[in-house]
Enzyme design. Sequence first.
Site, PDB file in Angstrom:
ATOM      1  N   CYS A 167     -25.032   4.053 -18.149  1.00  0.00           N
ATOM      2  CA  CYS A 167     -25.560   3.813 -16.790  1.00  0.00           C
ATOM      3  C   CYS A 167     -27.018   3.342 -16.855  1.00  0.00           C
ATOM      4  CB  CYS A 167     -25.536   5.082 -15.941  1.00  0.00           C
ATOM      5  SG  CYS A 167     -24.047   6.029 -16.018  1.00  0.00           S
ATOM      6  N   ASP A 168     -27.829   3.994 -17.676  1.00  0.00           N
ATOM      7  CA  ASP A 168     -29.285   3.816 -17.595  1.00  0.00           C
ATOM      8  C   ASP A 168     -29.906   3.054 -18.774  1.00  0.00           C
ATOM      9  OD1 ASP A 168     -29.154   5.294 -15.274  1.00  0.00           O
ATOM     10  OD2 ASP A 168     -29.565   7.193 -16.276  1.00  0.00           O
ATOM     11  N   CYS A 203     -26.669   9.587 -19.069  1.00  0.00           N
ATOM     12  CA  CYS A 203     -25.644   8.546 -19.142  1.00  0.00           C
ATOM     13  C   CYS A 203     -26.245   7.258 -19.701  1.00  0.00           C
ATOM     14  CB  CYS A 203     -25.052   8.303 -17.756  1.00  0.00           C
ATOM     15  SG  CYS A 203     -23.791   7.019 -17.757  1.00  0.00           S
TER      16      CYS A 203
HETATM   17  C1  LIG Z   1     -20.613   8.993 -19.659  1.00  0.00           C
HETATM   18  C2  LIG Z   1     -19.154   9.345 -19.740  1.00  0.00           C
HETATM   19  C3  LIG Z   1     -18.294   8.460 -20.375  1.00  0.00           C
HETATM   20  C4  LIG Z   1     -16.923   8.771 -20.474  1.00  0.00           C
HETATM   21  N1  LIG Z   1     -16.115   7.874 -21.104  1.00  0.00           N
HETATM   22  C5  LIG Z   1     -14.780   8.123 -21.169  1.00  0.00           C
HETATM   23  C6  LIG Z   1     -13.903   7.178 -21.784  1.00  0.00           C
HETATM   24  O1  LIG Z   1     -14.331   6.126 -22.274  1.00  0.00           O
HETATM   25  N2  LIG Z   1     -12.577   7.483 -21.813  1.00  0.00           N
HETATM   26  C7  LIG Z   1     -12.068   8.627 -21.283  1.00  0.00           C
HETATM   27  O2  LIG Z   1     -10.859   8.813 -21.318  1.00  0.00           O
HETATM   28  N3  LIG Z   1     -12.891   9.553 -20.720  1.00  0.00           N
HETATM   29  C8  LIG Z   1     -14.223   9.331 -20.652  1.00  0.00           C
HETATM   30  N4  LIG Z   1     -15.062  10.258 -20.090  1.00  0.00           N
HETATM   31  C9  LIG Z   1     -14.484  11.545 -19.636  1.00  0.00           C
HETATM   32  C10 LIG Z   1     -13.716  11.368 -18.326  1.00  0.00           C
HETATM   33  O3  LIG Z   1     -14.503  10.626 -17.422  1.00  0.00           O
HETATM   34  C11 LIG Z   1     -13.372  12.747 -17.775  1.00  0.00           C
HETATM   35  O4  LIG Z   1     -12.620  13.448 -18.733  1.00  0.00           O
HETATM   36  C12 LIG Z   1     -12.546  12.601 -16.500  1.00  0.00           C
HETATM   37  O5  LIG Z   1     -13.230  11.853 -15.529  1.00  0.00           O
HETATM   38  C13 LIG Z   1     -12.237  13.978 -15.924  1.00  0.00           C
HETATM   39  O6  LIG Z   1     -11.569  13.795 -14.730  1.00  0.00           O
HETATM   40  P1  LIG Z   1     -11.506  14.941 -13.612  1.00  0.00           P
HETATM   41  O7  LIG Z   1     -10.771  14.346 -12.479  1.00  0.00           O
HETATM   42  O8  LIG Z   1     -11.016  16.182 -14.214  1.00  0.00           O
HETATM   43  O9  LIG Z   1     -13.011  15.259 -13.219  1.00  0.00           O
HETATM   44  P2  LIG Z   1     -14.237  14.349 -12.771  1.00  0.00           P
HETATM   45  O10 LIG Z   1     -14.069  12.959 -13.256  1.00  0.00           O
HETATM   46  O11 LIG Z   1     -15.444  15.104 -13.176  1.00  0.00           O
HETATM   47  O12 LIG Z   1     -14.121  14.314 -11.184  1.00  0.00           O
HETATM   48  C14 LIG Z   1     -14.344  15.454 -10.408  1.00  0.00           C
HETATM   49  C15 LIG Z   1     -14.734  15.027  -9.013  1.00  0.00           C
HETATM   50  O13 LIG Z   1     -14.833  16.177  -8.194  1.00  0.00           O
HETATM   51  C16 LIG Z   1     -15.930  16.034  -7.317  1.00  0.00           C
HETATM   52  N5  LIG Z   1     -16.386  17.358  -6.892  1.00  0.00           N
HETATM   53  C17 LIG Z   1     -16.848  18.388  -7.675  1.00  0.00           C
HETATM   54  N6  LIG Z   1     -17.154  19.452  -6.918  1.00  0.00           N
HETATM   55  C18 LIG Z   1     -16.886  19.101  -5.639  1.00  0.00           C
HETATM   56  C19 LIG Z   1     -17.001  19.783  -4.396  1.00  0.00           C
HETATM   57  N7  LIG Z   1     -17.475  21.052  -4.324  1.00  0.00           N
HETATM   58  N8  LIG Z   1     -16.654  19.138  -3.257  1.00  0.00           N
HETATM   59  C20 LIG Z   1     -16.172  17.858  -3.308  1.00  0.00           C
HETATM   60  N9  LIG Z   1     -16.042  17.157  -4.468  1.00  0.00           N
HETATM   61  C21 LIG Z   1     -16.393  17.777  -5.607  1.00  0.00           C
HETATM   62  C22 LIG Z   1     -16.970  15.314  -8.161  1.00  0.00           C
HETATM   63  O14 LIG Z   1     -17.927  14.648  -7.344  1.00  0.00           O
HETATM   64  C23 LIG Z   1     -16.076  14.345  -8.942  1.00  0.00           C
HETATM   65  O15 LIG Z   1     -15.956  13.108  -8.288  1.00  0.00           O
HETATM   66  C24 LIG Z   1     -16.416   9.982 -19.947  1.00  0.00           C
HETATM   67  C25 LIG Z   1     -17.289  10.871 -19.298  1.00  0.00           C
HETATM   68  C26 LIG Z   1     -18.643  10.558 -19.194  1.00  0.00           C
HETATM   69  C27 LIG Z   1     -19.572  11.519 -18.497  1.00  0.00           C
END
Ligand SMILES: Cc1cc2nc3c(=O)[nH]c(=O)nc-3n(C[C@H](O)[C@H](O)[C@H](O)COP(=O)(O)OP(=O)(O)OC[C@H]3O[C@@H](n4cnc5c(N)ncnc54)[C@H](O)[C@@H]3O)c2cc1C
Length: 311
Positions: free
Chosen positions: A140-141, A137
């Site tokens: 972040c870093d 990331c």
């Molecule tokens: C560095 C980075 C920058 C990004 N920048 C952008 C941007 O500018 N714009 C944009 O639209 N998108 C961006 N994205 C993508 C976006 O963040 C993701 O598409 C979005 O967060 C996906 O959402 P989600 O809820 O599907 O999953 P996630 O955001 O991955 O959330 C899943 C959650 O489930 C939890 N979890 C998993 N397994 C378990 C378990 N067994 N028990 C309990 N909890 C669990 C995890 O801890 C996590 O909090 C970025 C991603 C990254 C990595």
Amino acid sequence: MVDNAHFDVAIIGQGPAGMTAALYAARAGLSAATFERMGPGGQMTDTERLDNYPGFAEGVDAFELAFAMSAQAARFGAVSVGEEVASLELDAPTKRITTAFGNVYTADAVILAMGAEPRPLGVERESELAGRGVSYCATCDGGFFKDKVAVVVGGGNTAAGDALYLSRICSQVHLIHRRNTLRADAVYAQPLAALPNLTMHLDCVVDALHEQDGALSAVSVRNVKTGETSEVPTSALFVAVGTRPRTGVLEGTGIELDSAGYVVAGETGQTNLAGVFAAGDVRTKALRQVSTAVGDGANAATAAFEYLSLR
Ligand SMILES: Cc1cc2nc3c(=O)[nH]c(=O)nc-3n(C[C@H](O)[C@H](O)[C@H](O)COP(=O)(O)OP(=O)(O)OC[C@H]3O[C@@H](n4cnc5c(N)ncnc54)[C@H](O)[C@@H]3O)c2cc1C
């Protein structure tokens, strides 16, 4: 949190998909709980600001958005369970959720919203040097490597964005990509070409990581066409080679996954098991973003509501 609690809908993950699913489920009058092993926000909080989430002309602080989503779901009664889900039993009408604390919860429907995580590069010493020079990331870093030489590996939007971001912090940035053109959107081409401190290594891979005093000191780079190798001294390697779904907890549950490990589910989030839905990055889809995760969460909660109403 009490053991043996029962919910209409259990949502695994508090990323944007899970929190939106909780909002929609709770607003529809269902008892809904989200399970989260870290804090709210998921991958969103790996970045400082979101510039492409609609409604915020100047962009939005990712943590602020995460806490606002969480508070909005809570306002309608969604329960937050700060426990990692260790295993799931999903094939019976009553689903069982066992957490890492050994607590067992039950639910009539489950929404899988575990998201994804950065894919590792797969070179030796990578995990031992994670946090000691190897990062997934840049936003972040990156700040830890001010005026240092940084290496970014990857060819997509994340790698291109990382290179641009780091070029403002680091003295020199090397962008290493295994093909001869980047996969990143065309919008990145001009800003990257204009960077005076960027060196592109196309057709190249990182073969080895070198360490000194327990931290990254250099990477070996090999040209896959010529076989030529070189060493780039650096204390910072940013790996941006894609993501992989967090589906480990689904092992043995009977949920269908595609060849890359994503949960097979269409727009409503319906999986191959009755009463089990998938939303966000964890499911098969074309674009993994906050905006699409939010849409998935709304769809999955609505489908879960219909499932529970029509049973
Ligand atoms: C560095 C980075 C920058 C990004 N920048 C952008 C941007 O500018 N714009 C944009 O639209 N998108 C961006 N994205 C993508 C976006 O963040 C993701 O598409 C979005 O967060 C996906 O959402 P989600 O809820 O599907 O999953 P996630 O955001 O991955 O959330 C899943 C959650 O489930 C939890 N979890 C998993 N397994 C378990 C378990 N067994 N028990 C309990 N909890 C669990 C995890 O801890 C996590 O909090 C970025 C991603 C990254 C990595």
